[in-house]
Design a protein around this motif. Structure first.
Motif: not given
Length: 281
Positions: A224-230, A250-257, A259-270
Motif C-alpha cells: 500500500g502506498l498510504a502505508d505509514a511504514f513504507l 517478481l510481481t510487486l504491486r503498489r496500491h494507492e490509498g 495502508d498497513h492494516g488488515y483491510f488492505f490484506i482483505q482486499t488482495f487476499m484472494d
C-alpha cells in the motif's frame, strides 16, 4: 480427533481449528490456527503457512483476513501460528517491536532470548512436521506467505528452504531488516551486533547470494502506498532491485490509498491464495 485441538468451528464447509502444544524448540506452550477446506475430508490438501506481523497472535489472521471462503473454493489449508514464544519466564521487551509478539522468525543466539526465541526452527521444522503428522495436508505442496514482520519471515524462509516451500507471497514485507530500524533492533538483540550474522535473515541479501540460474517460483508482493511504514521500514524498492539483479521473477504491486492494516490484506487476499494454488497444483 487430534489432542492438539482446543477449539473448532465450521467455516465455509471446512474446519477452523484452534490448537495448542508444548514446543520442544521454544520451550513453552505454543498456539496456532489451522483451516482445513472441505477437500481435506477426502485426502491431503496443499498447505500455506501465514506468518503475522508485530504484536499479532494466531488470532489476527484468523479473524481479520477474510481468507477462508477462497481457501475453501481452492482446496487450500491455511496454518497461522503465533508470532513468538509467550508466557511466564519468557523474555520480553518494553517495546512492541521486540520480545513477545515480535519473534521476527529468527533463531536467537543471544541472552536473554536464546532459550525461547527460536521461531525460525519452530516454523520450518517442529510446527511443520507436527501439522504434517496430525492433519491431512500434502508435504509436497507447501507454500508460505505473511505480512510485515511476517512478510520478512515468509520471504527469508522460502529463499532458504526451496526444497520444502514451493510458493511464496507477502503483504507489505520488511524486505531488508539490515536497512531499517525494526530490523536493527530485532537482529541486534536476537543475533548480536555482528552484522554478518544478519545476512541470513535479510531477503535482499539472500536473493543476491542465491544468484542467477536457480529455479525459483514467481514471488508476489503487494504494498500500500498510504502505508505509514513504507519509506522508513519496508523499502520494497530494495527487494525489487535485488530480484532484477539476479533475474528472480517478481510481481510487486503498489496500491494507492491502502495502508498497513488488515483491510488492505482483505482486499488482495484472494489474489494471494490463487497465486499459491496455481503454483502448488
Amino acid at each position: 480427533m487430534s489432542d492438539l485441538i482446543v477449539g473448532e468451528h465450521r467455516c465455509f464447509d471446512g474446519r477452523l481449528l484452534y490448537c495448542e502444544h508444548q514446543s520442544a524448540v521454544t520451550n513453552c506452550r505454543m498456539r496456532f490456527s489451522l483451516y482445513l477446506p472441505p477437500a481435506a475430508a477426502q485426502g491431503p490438501v496443499p498447505l500455506v503457512t501465514w506468518l503475522s506481523g508485530l504484536t499479532c497472535t494466531e488470532e489476527n489472521f484468523t479473524a481479520k483476513a477474510g481468507a477462508y471462503k477462497k481457501a475453501s473454493e481452492l482446496g487450500l489449508a491455511i496454518l497461522a501460528p503465533d508470532t513468538s514464544p509467550r508466557g511466564e519466564g519468557v523474555a520480553d521487551d518494553e517495546g512492541y517491536d521486540m520480545g513477545q509478539g515480535a519473534g521476527f522468525y529468527v533463531d536467537s543466539t543471544e541472552a536473554p532470548w536464546k532459550p525461547h526465541f527460536q521461531m525460525y526452527s519452530y516454523i520450518t521444522r517442529e510446527l511443520r512436521e507436527l501439522v504434517l503428522q496430525e492433519f491431512p495436508v500434502d508435504s509436497h505442496k507447501l507454500g508460505i506467505f505473511g505480512h510485515s514482520m511476517g512478510g520478512h519471515g515468509a520471504l527469508t524462509i522460502y529463499l532458504k528452504n526451496q526444497d520444502i516451500y514451493k510458493s511464496v507471497s507477502a503483504f507489505a514485507p520488511i524486505v531488508s531488516p539490515m536497512n531499517c530500524p525494526w530490523g536493527h533492533k530485532a537482529l541486534g538483540g536476537y543475533i548480536g551486533e555482528d552484522r554478518e550474522g544478519w545476512r541470513q535473515y535479510d531477503s535482499c541479501e539472500l536473493i543476491q547470494a542465491l544468484g542467477e540460474g536457480l529455479h525459483r517460483s514467481k514471488i508476489l508482493v503487494d504494498q500500500g502506498l498510504a502505508d505509514a511504514f513504507l519509506e522508513e521500514q519496508l523499502k520494497p524498492e530494495l527487494f525489487e532491485k535485488a530480484c532484477a539483479k539476479v533475474g528472480q521473477k517478481l510481481t510487486l504491486r503498489r496500491h494507492e490509498g491502502y495502508d498497513h492494516g488488515y483491510f488492505f490484506i482483505q482486499t488482495f487476499m484472494d489474489d494471494h491464495l490463487a497465486h499459491h494454488a496455481a503454483l502448488l497444483g
